[in-house]
Design an enzyme around this catalytic site. Structure first.
Site, PDB file in Angstrom:
ATOM      1  N   ARG A   1      62.727  33.399  20.415  1.00 54.62           N
ATOM      2  CA  ARG A   1      62.599  34.633  19.638  1.00 54.62           C
ATOM      3  C   ARG A   1      63.787  34.752  18.700  1.00 54.62           C
ATOM      4  O   ARG A   1      64.904  34.439  19.095  1.00 54.62           O
ATOM      5  CB  ARG A   1      62.604  35.880  20.546  1.00 54.62           C
TER       6      ARG A   1
ATOM      7  N   ARG B   1      63.609  46.469  18.243  1.00 58.58           N
ATOM      8  CA  ARG B   1      63.717  47.221  19.492  1.00 58.58           C
ATOM      9  C   ARG B   1      64.931  48.168  19.491  1.00 58.58           C
ATOM     10  O   ARG B   1      64.819  49.329  19.881  1.00 58.58           O
ATOM     11  CB  ARG B   1      63.847  46.229  20.643  1.00 58.58           C
TER      12      ARG B   1
HETATM   13  C1  FAD Z   1      67.543  43.536  27.018  1.00 54.46           C
HETATM   14  C2  FAD Z   1      66.056  43.673  26.835  1.00 54.46           C
HETATM   15  C3  FAD Z   1      65.479  43.273  25.635  1.00 54.46           C
HETATM   16  C4  FAD Z   1      64.099  43.396  25.440  1.00 54.46           C
HETATM   17  N1  FAD Z   1      63.576  43.013  24.238  1.00 54.46           N
HETATM   18  C5  FAD Z   1      62.239  43.137  24.036  1.00 54.46           C
HETATM   19  C6  FAD Z   1      61.676  42.752  22.801  1.00 54.46           C
HETATM   20  O1  FAD Z   1      62.361  42.308  21.898  1.00 54.46           O
HETATM   21  N2  FAD Z   1      60.327  42.879  22.656  1.00 54.46           N
HETATM   22  C7  FAD Z   1      59.530  43.385  23.633  1.00 54.46           C
HETATM   23  O2  FAD Z   1      58.306  43.505  23.441  1.00 54.46           O
HETATM   24  N3  FAD Z   1      60.039  43.773  24.793  1.00 54.46           N
HETATM   25  C8  FAD Z   1      61.357  43.668  25.026  1.00 54.46           C
HETATM   26  N4  FAD Z   1      61.871  44.052  26.212  1.00 54.46           N
HETATM   27  C9  FAD Z   1      60.961  44.608  27.218  1.00 54.46           C
HETATM   28  C10 FAD Z   1      60.526  46.003  26.880  1.00 54.46           C
HETATM   29  O3  FAD Z   1      61.572  46.708  26.302  1.00 54.46           O
HETATM   30  C11 FAD Z   1      60.028  46.621  28.186  1.00 54.46           C
HETATM   31  O4  FAD Z   1      58.823  45.983  28.610  1.00 54.46           O
HETATM   32  C12 FAD Z   1      59.646  48.046  28.075  1.00 54.46           C
HETATM   33  O5  FAD Z   1      60.308  48.712  27.081  1.00 54.46           O
HETATM   34  C13 FAD Z   1      59.790  48.714  29.438  1.00 54.46           C
HETATM   35  O6  FAD Z   1      60.857  49.576  29.393  1.00 54.46           O
HETATM   36  P1  FAD Z   1      61.550  50.153  30.674  1.00 54.46           P
HETATM   37  O7  FAD Z   1      62.140  51.449  30.260  1.00 54.46           O
HETATM   38  O8  FAD Z   1      60.639  50.130  31.837  1.00 54.46           O
HETATM   39  O9  FAD Z   1      62.676  49.103  31.033  1.00 54.46           O
HETATM   40  P2  FAD Z   1      63.969  48.528  30.165  1.00 54.46           P
HETATM   41  O10 FAD Z   1      63.678  48.661  28.727  1.00 54.46           O
HETATM   42  O11 FAD Z   1      64.228  47.242  30.752  1.00 54.46           O
HETATM   43  O12 FAD Z   1      65.081  49.593  30.534  1.00 54.46           O
HETATM   44  C14 FAD Z   1      65.717  49.635  31.793  1.00 54.46           C
HETATM   45  C15 FAD Z   1      67.065  50.306  31.642  1.00 54.46           C
HETATM   46  O13 FAD Z   1      67.613  50.536  32.938  1.00 54.46           O
HETATM   47  C16 FAD Z   1      69.004  50.254  32.907  1.00 54.46           C
HETATM   48  N5  FAD Z   1      69.408  49.961  34.284  1.00 54.46           N
HETATM   49  C17 FAD Z   1      69.086  48.871  35.045  1.00 54.46           C
HETATM   50  N6  FAD Z   1      69.621  48.976  36.276  1.00 54.46           N
HETATM   51  C18 FAD Z   1      70.279  50.163  36.331  1.00 54.46           C
HETATM   52  C19 FAD Z   1      71.015  50.839  37.342  1.00 54.46           C
HETATM   53  N7  FAD Z   1      71.186  50.310  38.560  1.00 54.46           N
HETATM   54  N8  FAD Z   1      71.555  52.037  37.057  1.00 54.46           N
HETATM   55  C20 FAD Z   1      71.384  52.609  35.823  1.00 54.46           C
HETATM   56  N9  FAD Z   1      70.703  51.997  34.809  1.00 54.46           N
HETATM   57  C21 FAD Z   1      70.143  50.806  35.067  1.00 54.46           C
HETATM   58  C22 FAD Z   1      69.095  49.061  31.955  1.00 54.46           C
HETATM   59  O14 FAD Z   1      70.398  48.918  31.449  1.00 54.46           O
HETATM   60  C23 FAD Z   1      68.072  49.437  30.896  1.00 54.46           C
HETATM   61  O15 FAD Z   1      68.648  50.199  29.847  1.00 54.46           O
HETATM   62  C24 FAD Z   1      63.263  43.937  26.457  1.00 54.46           C
HETATM   63  C25 FAD Z   1      63.863  44.342  27.660  1.00 54.46           C
HETATM   64  C26 FAD Z   1      65.232  44.213  27.843  1.00 54.46           C
HETATM   65  C27 FAD Z   1      65.883  44.668  29.140  1.00 54.46           C
END
Ligand code: FAD
Length: 425
Positions: free
Chosen positions: A186, A108
């Protein structure tokens, strides 16, 4: 594609795969884009992540990204299924779906870095250490408060993840995460220890990436090797009724992981024992009920990605669907133009909502197909354990789809101004 939207200002909260995809796709359509990320440095925890061909085609459209991903991703032609006592069941190959596009599986953090660098290279501004604490909107603008500073734009896309505060602040929707009844151990590790054990040495093959799944009653254990036999990742999904803590960094213990598969094949125990305990996490699998809407009352702020719709990993679609969101919202904003942002967000929601809901449900159906399997039936019909590969999920081009249905969707919304998504469909 619509004509460049050079005067549209977009604020994106969260630099996950959803936020970065929205940023890149808005930027290539001419918008000026600022991404606000609360982390102080680019840091993506986690281990293996899978992108299906529906998001693979999004990566492929970004110059240079496919080549960079190829260098670090897992490359295997199939997934070998074995029973918990190590009987070979069947091999699922991916050749039949090659025409749907390319899949990418890898670390990731490494994949995220490639996407992050691409966003920067095309002029997306990413501000680290920027935790959004408030959202506001008027009839003509929307914005956020970060470190006491008010920042305004035409539209705010809140991609702040599964623990989204935007859900509460923007929609006034306070819900608690629910346990799915399962958790996942994991790990991501080097293969030095595997090489020392005759039972596991074959996994560290420098020429072949291996992908093997051992299945048993209410537990599954998947192993993937990559990067010329130097890296290995495994996940062990097991029953867990403990209180849910939405933390990715809950420590995992080797003894507890072994206890989840007590009478399983020795090779499974060997792989678990070869894992440095510090790299093991026990991740509770939580879900949330579908939201009644993803968009704010004045329709200038929308949720995207996990903030709108968390996924169970057994759908293998969480990150892919967040990328589809990013592409779709960018198409809608470009088609609507700066003067019609509320209409763009409504169209985005109408286009995405039913597809996301249906895809989310595959997380439960895929899991139950393995965990609730009748083992007498499986022994006689080993092919029954193959993953369902739904073409409506994977053989899908979010960009083309959004372009094709945008006009019709807007017409339907104009004819039915009170339209709301139906979470029960
Ligand atoms: C730490 C972590 C590890 C993961 N590891 C895996 C994995 O190994 N395998 C897998 O399949 N899925 C994993 N996932 C889930 C997967 O990445 C998500 O389902 C998918 O990528 C959705 O992405 P997203 O952009 O919606 O959210 P996310 O990937 O969760 O990104 C959200 C971002 O918003 C930021 N954020 C939160 N609140 C605030 C705020 N108030 N102000 C500014 N920024 C903020 C966070 O720091 C983060 O960078 C993980 C998620 C996280 C958070």
């Amino acid at each position: 594609m619509a004509k460049p939207n050079t005067d549209l200002k977009v604020l994106i909260v969260g630099a996950g795969f959803g936020g970065l995809t929205a940023a890149i796709e808005c930027r290539v359509r001419g918008a000026s884009v600022i991404v606000l990320e609360s982390n102080k440095e680019r840091r993506q925890l986690g281990d293996i992540i899978s992108f299906g061909s529906n998001s693979g085609r999004i990566f492929k459209a970004w110059p240079g990204v496919e080549e960079a991903l190829d260098a670090i991703c897992h490359h295997s032609s199939g997934l070998d299924f074995r029973s918990y006592d190590d009987e070979f069941l069947c091999r699922q190959t991916w050749g039949a779906e090659a025409e749907w596009g390319k899949r990418f599986n890898g670390h990731r953090g490494e994949i995220h870095e490639i996407v992050w660098n691409h966003a920067l290279s095309i002029g997306v501004e990413i501000r680290l250490g920027s935790k959004v604490t408030e959202y506001f909107e008027t009839d003509t603008a929307a914005g956020v408060v970060v470190n006491g500073e008010r920042i305004s734009a035409d539209v705010v896309l809140a991609g702040d993840g599964v623990r989204s505060t935007a859900r509460t602040i923007v929609l006034g929707f306070e819900d608690k995460p629910k346990s799915s009844g399962y958790a996942v151990y994991r790990a991501w590790m080097g293969t030095e220890e595997l090489k020392k054990d005759p039972l596991t040495a074959w996994l560290a093959d420098p020429k072949i990436d291996h992908h093997v799944g051992w299945l048993g009653p209410d537990v599954h254990f998947l192993v993937a090797t990559l990067q010329q036999g130097t890296a290995c990742s495994w996940v062990l999904t097991h029953k867990d009724d403990a209180d849910v803590e939405e933390s990715w960094s809950a420590p995992g213990y080797i003894s507890e992981a072994i206890a989840a598969v007590p009478d399983w094949a020795p090779i499974v125990h060997s792989i678990i024992r070869a894992t440095p305990e510090a790299s093991l996490v026990d991740w509770k699998l939580v879900f949330r009920d579908p939201l009644p809407t993803w968009i704010s009352p004045k329709r200038r702020i929308t949720l995207i990605g996990d903030a709108a719709h968390p996924f169970l990993p057994t759908s293998i679609q969480g990150a892919s669907q967040s990328m589809e969101d990013g592409v779709t919202v960018a198409v809608c904003l470009a088609r609507a133009g700066k003067d019609n942002v509320p209409e763009a967000l409504r169209a985005y929601e109408k286009i995405r909502y039913p597809r996301v809901l249906a895809t989310q449900r595959t997380g439960v159906t895929n899991r139950d197909a393995w965990h609730k399997a009748d083992w007498d039936f499986v022994r006689k019909n080993p092919e029954s354990v193959k993953l369902p590969r739904q073409d409506w999920v994977l053989n899908f081009d979010a960009k083309t789809h959004a372009e094709e249905v945008y006009e019709k969707t807007v017409e339907e919304l104009r004819a039915d101004p009170g339209w709301k998504p139906d979470p029960t469909l």
